[in-house]
Design a protein around this motif. Structure first.
Motif, mmCIF file in Angstrom:
data_model
loop_
_atom_site.group_PDB
_atom_site.id
_atom_site.type_symbol
_atom_site.label_atom_id
_atom_site.label_comp_id
_atom_site.label_asym_id
_atom_site.label_seq_id
_atom_site.Cartn_x
_atom_site.Cartn_y
_atom_site.Cartn_z
ATOM 1 N N LEU A 1 0.817 -1.212 0.000
ATOM 2 C CA LEU A 1 0.000 0.000 0.000
ATOM 3 C C LEU A 1 0.854 1.267 0.000
ATOM 4 O O LEU A 1 0.516 2.249 -0.674
ATOM 5 N N LEU A 2 1.966 1.262 0.732
ATOM 6 C CA LEU A 2 2.804 2.448 0.819
ATOM 7 C C LEU A 2 3.411 2.820 -0.525
ATOM 8 O O LEU A 2 3.254 3.975 -0.976
ATOM 9 N N PRO A 3 4.132 1.922 -1.216
ATOM 10 C CA PRO A 3 4.671 2.317 -2.536
ATOM 11 C C PRO A 3 3.576 2.668 -3.530
ATOM 12 O O PRO A 3 3.750 3.569 -4.362
ATOM 13 N N TRP A 4 2.432 1.964 -3.458
ATOM 14 C CA TRP A 4 1.334 2.303 -4.362
ATOM 15 C C TRP A 4 0.828 3.712 -4.093
ATOM 16 O O TRP A 4 0.577 4.487 -5.035
ATOM 17 N N LEU A 5 0.680 4.063 -2.813
ATOM 18 C CA LEU A 5 0.177 5.387 -2.452
ATOM 19 C C LEU A 5 1.145 6.475 -2.896
ATOM 20 O O LEU A 5 0.721 7.527 -3.397
ATOM 21 N N VAL A 6 2.446 6.243 -2.736
ATOM 22 C CA VAL A 6 3.444 7.226 -3.166
ATOM 23 C C VAL A 6 3.372 7.423 -4.679
ATOM 24 O O VAL A 6 3.350 8.561 -5.179
ATOM 25 N N MET A 7 3.312 6.327 -5.435
ATOM 26 C CA MET A 7 3.250 6.434 -6.897
ATOM 27 C C MET A 7 1.940 7.074 -7.349
ATOM 28 O O MET A 7 1.922 7.881 -8.279
ATOM 29 N N PHE A 8 0.848 6.733 -6.672
ATOM 30 C CA PHE A 8 -0.444 7.290 -7.055
ATOM 31 C C PHE A 8 -0.502 8.799 -6.815
ATOM 32 O O PHE A 8 -0.934 9.562 -7.686
ATOM 33 N N LEU A 9 -0.085 9.235 -5.627
ATOM 34 C CA LEU A 9 -0.130 10.660 -5.309
ATOM 35 C C LEU A 9 0.776 11.465 -6.239
ATOM 36 O O LEU A 9 0.417 12.568 -6.667
ATOM 37 N N TYR A 10 1.939 10.913 -6.544
ATOM 38 C CA TYR A 10 2.828 11.612 -7.486
ATOM 39 C C TYR A 10 2.168 11.733 -8.860
ATOM 40 O O TYR A 10 2.150 12.815 -9.464
ATOM 41 N N THR A 11 1.629 10.608 -9.371
ATOM 42 C CA THR A 11 1.008 10.616 -10.695
ATOM 43 C C THR A 11 -0.226 11.504 -10.721
ATOM 44 O O THR A 11 -0.514 12.152 -11.739
ATOM 45 N N LEU A 12 -0.946 11.558 -9.616
ATOM 46 C CA LEU A 12 -2.155 12.374 -9.553
ATOM 47 C C LEU A 12 -1.845 13.865 -9.525
ATOM 48 O O LEU A 12 -2.510 14.664 -10.200
#
Length: 459
Positions: free
Chosen positions: A103-114
């Motif tokens: 969840l942590l790496p996914w959240l970091v990648m998602f927030l950056y991409t968003l």
């Protein structure tokens, strides 16, 4: 109207008007952003349509019956061995090891991409309106995005996977999400930046997409950005629940296949040398298991998972795959197996290369598209299993060779190649996996990860 036929009124049009119309169309032909584009249309999933036919539903029921036999076998074996009924989820627990930590790496990648690509685009557009240095501003924005993508969407997930002991399925989730965010952010910028530059050059109003459309794009099951998609009027929650239930059952089905076919065959390979005879027997014995797993992975993701998300997002275009089982060539099979990724490769690799080289290098565009696709798939395998064994990439080049040479093919010959390729890939990856368990090294380095250990371990 059939190709080559001309409308009567069009044929009677004066030559001067036809010439003017042709001149108006010339810039359109030379503009890469106005050529053939992906068109989204409302459509049902192909399997949903086929399952309405009783004959095809019977084939589907056969697979369900085989699943029930696997479950019954596991229950009976556990009852005979232990005297109690207990379903074994050991394979699933291992494969999805440390799933909560993804969840942590996914959240970091998602927030950056968003946030980052959209904000950079927003700032870039505002500066274009006030400053007179479009080239310099574009270069600065490009460098900022390249640094951000290289750090957050390239280095960070790789470092996370290399530093923590995730299970293979958990590694695959992070890797696929990494590629998904990269491809989605590229599509968003590729589809929005050229029209903005074109509007500026024509002294028109520079249109910035709404943030809500970009947010919707990050979750809808497509890799091609549009401001509007065909939408369904409502969400069929029963359909969503059914697909997620099928998804979970397919995961258990896959674990049973591994437990029945993979572990008994490959876990004891270190007890005997790997000869050419034993290798041939292993490959041909793994044909059925490899086929079942390939079809199961395809059905689990491209039908159950994507359709469930499409239904929740009211996304009406459900053409995530086509009738790949009817293909007569490898290229047709690859185009129809995964339409979602194929559309991205066609629009942004093949299509753009054709424009760059003025439609004179179609073979090079095809070759480049195959190489990029093969590199994507090989990267997913490498990051999921933790070692580099480029058998899939070698198979990809064999496919390219057969396509370039124009070797004759039929549906039967294609299925023979598919079965043999799947069995070879499944066997070699399994042998390498257990070779690294049976013959560990004192310290993992870059060279130990990229050097195959199969033949030295079993010799």
């Amino acid at each position: 109207m059939e190709p080559g036929m001309m409308n009567k009124d069009e044929g009677m049009r004066p030559r001067r008007l036809q010439g003017e119309a042709k001149k108006k169309q010339e810039p359109r032909k030379m503009n890469p952003f106005l050529l053939k584009r992906k068109v989204f249309t409302e459509s049902k999933a192909l399997l949903d349509e086929l399952l309405e036919v009783q004959h095809f539903r019977t084939i589907y029921n056969i697979f369900v019956a085989v699943f029930c036999i696997f479950v019954l076998r596991a229950v009976l074996v556990d009852f005979i061995d232990t005297g109690r009924v207990a379903l074994d989820f050991e394979v699933i627990v291992f494969a999805f090891g440390r799933l909560h930590m993804t969840l942590l790496p996914w959240l970091v990648m998602f927030l950056y991409t968003l946030l980052v690509p959209y904000q950079v685009l927003h700032i870039w557009v505002n500066l274009l309106k006030t400053l007179q240095l479009p080239a310099l501003l574009t270069i600065i924005a490009t460098v900022v995005l390249l640094i951000g993508h290289a750090t957050v969407l390239a280095f960070y997930p790789v470092y996370t996977l290399m530093s923590q002991p995730f299970g293979p399925a958990s590694c695959c989730i992070i890797t696929l999400e990494q590629l998904r965010f990269l491809m989605k952010s590229y599509s968003f910028l590729r589809e929005t930046v050229p029209p903005i530059l074109q509007s500026r050059s024509n002294d028109g109003e520079m249109h910035l997409p709404q943030f809500s459309t970009y947010l919707y794009f990050l979750f809808c099951p497509t890799l091609i950005y549009r401001e509007n998609y065909p939408r369904t009027p409502c969400v069929r929650w029963r359909y969503v629940i059914e697909n997620f239930a099928k998804f979970l059952m397919c995961l258990f089905y896959g674990s049973m296949l591994f437990k029945c076919f993979t572990i008994p065959i490959f876990s004891n390979m270190n007890k005997q040398p790997l000869t050419f005879r034993s290798f041939v027997l292993i490959v041909f014995s793994a044909t059925l298991a490899a086929l079942y797993l390939a079809i199961l992975i395809w059905y689990t993701f491209f039908h159950c998972w994507l359709n469930a998300f499409a239904e929740m997002m009211c996304f009406a275009d459900r053409t995530f795959y086509k009738d790949w089982w009817n293909a007569t060539s490898t290229s047709a099979y690859l185009r129809s197996w995964n339409v979602v990724v194929h559309d991205w490769l066609y629009c942004y690799i093949y299509h753009d290369l054709l424009w760059v080289f003025k439609l004179k290098a179609q073979s090079m565009a095809v070759l480049s598209t195959f190489i990029v696709s093969g590199a994507f798939h090989e990267y997913v395998f490498m990051m999921s299993f933790g070692f580099f064994y480029p058998l899939l990439f070698i198979c990809w080049f064999i496919v390219i060779a057969t396509e370039i040479l124009g070797m004759p093919s039929t549906n039967i010959l294609l299925w023979i190649r598919i079965l043999f390729g799947l069995a070879l890939l499944f066997s070699m990856q399994s042998l390498e996996w257990y070779a690294r368990i049976h013959c560990p090294v004192q310290k993992n380095t870059f060279w130990t990860r990229v050097t195959p250990r199969t033949w030295s371990c079993y010799s």
